[in-house]
Design an enzyme around this catalytic site. Structure first.
Site, PDB file in Angstrom:
ATOM      1  N   SER A  99       0.781  -1.248   0.000  1.00  0.00           N
ATOM      2  CA  SER A  99       0.000   0.000   0.000  1.00  0.00           C
ATOM      3  C   SER A  99       0.810   1.294   0.000  1.00  0.00           C
ATOM      4  O   SER A  99       0.226   2.375  -0.077  1.00  0.00           O
ATOM      5  CB  SER A  99      -0.957   0.006   1.193  1.00  0.00           C
ATOM      6  OG  SER A  99      -2.066  -0.817   0.931  1.00  0.00           O
ATOM      7  N   LYS A 113       0.053   3.788  -2.707  1.00  0.00           N
ATOM      8  CA  LYS A 113      -0.966   4.834  -2.626  1.00  0.00           C
ATOM      9  C   LYS A 113      -0.366   6.236  -2.558  1.00  0.00           C
ATOM     10  O   LYS A 113      -1.085   7.226  -2.771  1.00  0.00           O
ATOM     11  CB  LYS A 113      -1.881   4.573  -1.430  1.00  0.00           C
ATOM     12  CG  LYS A 113      -2.705   3.281  -1.568  1.00  0.00           C
ATOM     13  CD  LYS A 113      -3.617   3.081  -0.364  1.00  0.00           C
ATOM     14  CE  LYS A 113      -4.548   1.888  -0.549  1.00  0.00           C
ATOM     15  NZ  LYS A 113      -3.942   0.605  -0.199  1.00  0.00           N
ATOM     16  N   SER A 150      -5.788   3.520   4.611  1.00  0.00           N
ATOM     17  CA  SER A 150      -5.314   2.777   3.447  1.00  0.00           C
ATOM     18  C   SER A 150      -6.477   2.145   2.676  1.00  0.00           C
ATOM     19  O   SER A 150      -6.379   1.020   2.174  1.00  0.00           O
ATOM     20  CB  SER A 150      -4.319   1.688   3.873  1.00  0.00           C
ATOM     21  OG  SER A 150      -3.529   1.275   2.789  1.00  0.00           O
TER      22      SER A 150
END
Length: 456
Positions: free
Chosen positions: A74, A77, A132
């Protein structure tokens, strides 16, 4: 009042597991205490790859397998957030499609966004930073480029523009895919670019946010941050940490990007493929190493070293001046030096032409600054044109041609006038000489007549 109870709420969030509606990424963190001592001379990191970068200069203070391709999870991102900020406004609204909401892995991180629900871009970015949220990332992708597939291509292209050489994105959230990879160094470049956006700086340090009821939700969402180095109630809290992003998948293990600032020096740490809480202890070790051994020095500002360059175009074998450009560094220039370095001998030499041929584009490199310390070059900085000057248009050339013809005619007229004057002067001189000769002849004749009379 809410801020007063924030530490209490954070403590509760650590004790009691969050419901699946606000499911966070599994970070697989152990409860052992972080390392009490940091090896500043020779770091012994558990992370498979790592980078420590000076955010101001972009220089690498430490690296371990920095260019090795890895699964990012993640921390992907961060690029999603970057493109959102580059192509939208925080007040813009995003209405979530069926695909954005449901095209995520079951059990992965989300904030229970409902199909057809509308949130502002700011709310969506907070959901990504703090929780997230994978469906929030999908929504950003569709908002910016229409589809996740097109957005992923955009992500990869933007990464290349930033100097990333070993990055390929296939989704907006970092869920595992064999073709979705990056490196510790490339992630540091992406993280550094994010710092140029004040909107991101205003968000990255926060650990709590509320999303009020929406067109599809009647209850407030309470978002608590996952990054334990920002959480004062965590044993992994790092006082100087200012922001960052966590990541975890079974394949990537724990990944982490973190910002920290101390005494005017801002650092970016990236660690990838860590077990347990190693991503936190390694990051703390990196920051301690950087802050204890280096300092970020401002070598020059854009306003201090500028040059004015004349722009010309050669036309009809003659240089025509079209205007001027201002050449200056793109941004203030920093350099990372070992602490205690004597910077009194830093010198700056400018290499920039006095004139340059058109066209010149805004942002074009037109010269360089050479920065030396004790006679050795420590940095070479491009001088960038702050404005543009184009080549002459056909109309401008026609005007020049007319002016040229007019000039020729004027010169010809002047020559004719001069010739006439010369002729008149010569004529006057000739007539004057003839008159004087005539007068002299008459005088001589008169003298002869008088002389003849006397003889008689």
């Amino acid at each position: 009042m809410k801020k007063r109870f924030l530490p209490f709420l954070m403590a509760l969030s650590l004790i009691f597991p969050t419901s699946s509606v606000f499911a966070e990424e599994a970070e697989n963190a152990s409860t052992s205490n972080p390392a009490s001592e940091t090896q500043t001379s020779a770091l012994n990191l558990a992370a498979e790859t790592a980078v420590l970068m000076d955010a101001a200069s972009g220089e690498i203070l430490y690296e371990k397998n920095a260019d090795q391709k890895m699964y990012p999870a993640s921390i992907t991102k961060l690029m999603t957030i970057l493109l959102a900020l580059e192509h939208g406004n925080l007040t813009d609204e995003i209405t979530f499609s069926h695909d954005a909401v449901y095209n995520i892995e079951p059990g992965s991180a989300h904030i229970a966004i409902i199909e057809g629900e509308t949130l502002t871009l700011e709310q969506v970015l907070r959901a990504i930073i703090l929780r997230s949220a994978n469906e929030a990332s999908n929504g950003v992708a569709e908002y910016v480029d229409g589809t996740v597939e097109e957005f992923a291509k955009h992500m990869t292209e933007r990464a290349k523009e930033l100097g990333c050489k070993n990055t390929n994105f296939v989704n907006a959230n970092g869920l595992h895919d064999e073709n979705h990879y990056t490196t510790a160094y490339d992630m540091a470049l992406i993280a550094r670019e994010l710092l140029t956006h004040e909107e991101y700086r205003s968000m990255m340090s926060e650990t709590y946010y509320e999303i009020p009821p929406t067109n599809k939700q009647s209850e407030t969402r309470y978002l608590h941050g996952q990054h334990q180095m920002l959480n004062p109630n965590s044993i992994y809290y790092y006082e100087d940490a200012t922001g960052g992003k966590t990541g975890f998948t079974t394949e990537a293990l724990n990944t982490l990007v973190t910002y920290a600032e101390r005494d005017g020096m801002e650092l970016i740490a990236v660690v990838m493929k860590c077990n347990g809480a190693e991503h936190y202890t390694d990051t703390a070790a990196l920051f301690d190493y950087g802050f204890e051994n280096y300092e970020s020095v401002k070598l020059l500002s854009t306003a201090e070293h500028t040059a004015t360059v004349t722009v010309t175009e050669t036309y009809n074998d003659k240089p025509i001046e079209l205007g001027t450009i201002t050449a200056a560094p793109k941004e203030d220039v920093y350099h990372t030096l070992p602490k205690g370095t004597d910077i009194s001998q830093i010198k700056v030499e400018m290499d920039c032409p006095e004139t340059i041929e058109a066209p010149v584009k805004e942002g074009q490199t037109v010269g360089t600054l050479h920065i030396t310390l004790n006679g050795e070059t420590i940095k070479t900085v491009d001088l960038i044109s702050q404005n543009a000057v184009d080549v002459m248009t056909d109309e401008q050339k026609a005007t020049l041609d007319k002016a040229s013809v007019s000039g020729i005619l004027k010169k010809a007229g002047l020559i004719v006038v001069l010739l006439l004057l010369i002729c008149i002067i010569l004529l006057c001189i000739t007539r004057t000489i003839g008159y004087l000769r005539y007068k002299n002849r008459r005088q001589r004749r008169r003298k002869r007549r008088i002389s003849n009379r006397r003889r008689r």
